[in-house]
Motif scaffolding. Structure first.
Motif, PDB file in Angstrom:
ATOM      1  N   VAL A 109       0.858  -1.186   0.000  1.00  0.00           N
ATOM      2  CA  VAL A 109       0.000   0.000   0.000  1.00  0.00           C
ATOM      3  C   VAL A 109       0.897   1.240   0.000  1.00  0.00           C
ATOM      4  O   VAL A 109       1.880   1.296   0.739  1.00  0.00           O
ATOM      5  N   ILE A 110       0.526   2.226  -0.824  1.00  0.00           N
ATOM      6  CA  ILE A 110       1.247   3.501  -0.867  1.00  0.00           C
ATOM      7  C   ILE A 110       0.256   4.638  -0.729  1.00  0.00           C
ATOM      8  O   ILE A 110      -0.828   4.611  -1.322  1.00  0.00           O
ATOM      9  N   PHE A 111       0.633   5.634   0.082  1.00  0.00           N
ATOM     10  CA  PHE A 111      -0.144   6.859   0.243  1.00  0.00           C
ATOM     11  C   PHE A 111       0.679   8.035  -0.271  1.00  0.00           C
ATOM     12  O   PHE A 111       1.858   8.154   0.045  1.00  0.00           O
ATOM     13  N   GLU A 112       0.035   8.900  -1.057  1.00  0.00           N
ATOM     14  CA  GLU A 112       0.644  10.158  -1.465  1.00  0.00           C
ATOM     15  C   GLU A 112      -0.234  11.301  -0.973  1.00  0.00           C
ATOM     16  O   GLU A 112      -1.450  11.288  -1.168  1.00  0.00           O
ATOM     17  N   MET A 113       0.388  12.281  -0.302  1.00  0.00           N
ATOM     18  CA  MET A 113      -0.323  13.486   0.111  1.00  0.00           C
ATOM     19  C   MET A 113      -0.249  14.470  -1.058  1.00  0.00           C
ATOM     20  O   MET A 113       0.785  15.096  -1.288  1.00  0.00           O
ATOM     21  N   THR A 114      -1.312  14.536  -1.810  1.00  0.00           N
ATOM     22  CA  THR A 114      -1.297  15.227  -3.098  1.00  0.00           C
ATOM     23  C   THR A 114      -1.759  16.674  -2.975  1.00  0.00           C
ATOM     24  O   THR A 114      -2.330  17.089  -1.966  1.00  0.00           O
ATOM     25  N   SER A 115      -1.491  17.442  -4.024  1.00  0.00           N
ATOM     26  CA  SER A 115      -1.908  18.845  -4.093  1.00  0.00           C
ATOM     27  C   SER A 115      -2.084  19.210  -5.555  1.00  0.00           C
ATOM     28  O   SER A 115      -1.792  18.412  -6.457  1.00  0.00           O
ATOM     29  N   GLY A 116      -2.521  20.432  -5.780  1.00  0.00           N
ATOM     30  CA  GLY A 116      -2.656  20.887  -7.158  1.00  0.00           C
ATOM     31  C   GLY A 116      -1.324  20.864  -7.887  1.00  0.00           C
ATOM     32  O   GLY A 116      -1.261  20.569  -9.085  1.00  0.00           O
ATOM     33  N   GLY A 117      -0.243  21.147  -7.148  1.00  0.00           N
ATOM     34  CA  GLY A 117       1.069  21.183  -7.765  1.00  0.00           C
ATOM     35  C   GLY A 117       1.639  19.823  -8.102  1.00  0.00           C
ATOM     36  O   GLY A 117       2.502  19.707  -8.977  1.00  0.00           O
ATOM     37  N   THR A 118       1.193  18.770  -7.407  1.00  0.00           N
ATOM     38  CA  THR A 118       1.724  17.422  -7.662  1.00  0.00           C
ATOM     39  C   THR A 118       0.716  16.513  -8.353  1.00  0.00           C
ATOM     40  O   THR A 118       0.999  15.341  -8.584  1.00  0.00           O
ATOM     41  N   GLN A 119      -0.462  17.044  -8.697  1.00  0.00           N
ATOM     42  CA  GLN A 119      -1.524  16.221  -9.291  1.00  0.00           C
ATOM     43  C   GLN A 119      -1.055  15.465 -10.527  1.00  0.00           C
ATOM     44  O   GLN A 119      -1.291  14.260 -10.665  1.00  0.00           O
ATOM     45  N   ALA A 120      -0.388  16.166 -11.425  1.00  0.00           N
ATOM     46  CA  ALA A 120       0.024  15.540 -12.687  1.00  0.00           C
ATOM     47  C   ALA A 120       0.956  14.360 -12.442  1.00  0.00           C
ATOM     48  O   ALA A 120       0.795  13.287 -13.034  1.00  0.00           O
ATOM     49  N   GLN A 121       1.936  14.555 -11.557  1.00  0.00           N
ATOM     50  CA  GLN A 121       2.877  13.468 -11.268  1.00  0.00           C
ATOM     51  C   GLN A 121       2.202  12.326 -10.515  1.00  0.00           C
ATOM     52  O   GLN A 121       2.446  11.147 -10.789  1.00  0.00           O
TER      53      GLN A 121
END
Length: 226
Positions: free
Chosen positions: A97-109
Motif C-alpha cells: 500500500v502507498i499513500f501520497e499526500m497530493t496537491s494541485g502542484g503534484t496532481q500531474a505526477q
C-alpha cells in the motif's frame, strides 16, 4: 606475447538516501504524512512489516536514478524497522500500500508517472489524499489493483490493511474492520492516556475516601456486623 592484466573491479552504484528536497509541500501535507506514518506504524507493530515515510524506493538494480519517494509506504513480509532507503531486489517485497499526500502542484505526477509506476510494480493499493481539497473534491481517492490495472476504490476500505478510511479534517482517519475501533493519532493517544490516568486517580481517591469513612465508622461503632 601480450601480458594479461586483471580487469579493475567495477565499482558498485551508489544509492543516495536523500536529495535535499523538502519532505512535504506544506505543513498541512507534512502533518498528514507524519500522522499517517505513525498511526500505521503503531497498528502494524509486532508484525513482519515496516512502514516508511518519504524515503527512496529503488526499483531497478544498478540504476540509482530510477527511484521514487512515496510519502508513506507499507511493506509486508519484511524485517520490521526503519531503513535509509528501500531496494526491492534486496528486500524481495514490493510495497503493498502507498499513500501520497497530493496537491494541485503534484496532481500531474501523482496521477501520471507515479500511478503508472505503482501499477507496473504491482502495488496492491494506491491512495491519494488531498488534505486541502485542491483537486480531489472528496479529498481521498484510492485505487486497487485488479489484474494488471488499477480500479477506483468505491468502498473506502483498504483490503491489505483491513482498515476503513475516512476523511477527518486535514487527516485520514483509520478504523479497524474487525472491531470498528479507531486507530488513535498521536495527539488522541496522549489525550486517551491522560483520560485513563485521570480516571484511575479519581478511582483511587474514591477508594481512599471510602476507606476513611469505614475507618471512622469503626472508631464510633466498632466492626461492621457479619
Amino acid at each position: 606475447m601480450t601480458a594479461l592484466t586483471p580487469t579493475a573491479k567495477q565499482s558498485q552504484p551508489f544509492y543516495p538516501s536523500a536529495d535535499g528536497e523538502p519532505v512535504a509541500e506544506t505543513y498541512t501535507h507534512l502533518y498528514a504524512l507524519l500522522t499517517t506514518l505513525e498511526v500505521l506504524r503503531q497498528y502494524l507493530k509486532g508484525r513482519q512489516a515496516t512502514v516508511l515515510g518519504n524515503q527512496f524506493l529503488y526499483y531497478a538494480q544498478g540504476f540509482p536514478k530510477l527511484r521514487v519517494a512515496p510519502d508513506v509506504m507499507v511493506i509486508f513480509d519484511v524485517e520490521p524497522g526503519g531503513r535509509d532507503n528501500y531496494k526491492i531486489w534486496e528486500e524481495g517485497q514490493v510495497p503493498v500500500v502507498i499513500f501520497e499526500m497530493t496537491s494541485g502542484g503534484t496532481q500531474a505526477q501523482d496521477t501520471g508517472f507515479k500511478k503508472t509506476l505503482y501499477e507496473q510494480l504491482e502495488v496492491q493499493e494506491y491512495w491519494l489524499f488531498d488534505p486541502k481539497g485542491e483537486w480531489i473534491e472528496e479529498r481521498l481517492q484510492g485505487y486497487r489493483l485488479r489484474g494488471e490495472s488499477y480500479e477506483l476504490i468505491t468502498d473506502s476500505r483498504s483490503e491489505p490493511l483491513q482498515l476503513r478510511l475516512a476523511v477527518e479534517g486535514e487527516l485520514i482517519g483509520f478504523y479497524r474492520e474487525d472491531t470498528g475501533e479507531k486507530l488513535l493519532i498521536p495527539d488522541e493517544l496522549v489525550e486517551a492516556l491522560q483520560a485513563e490516568v485521570k480516571a484511575r486517580q479519581q478511582a483511587e481517591e474514591r477508594a481512599e475516601q471510602a476507606e476513611a469513612m469505614l475507618a471512622r465508622y469503626r472508631e464510633r461503632f466498632g466492626e461492621l456486623p457479619e
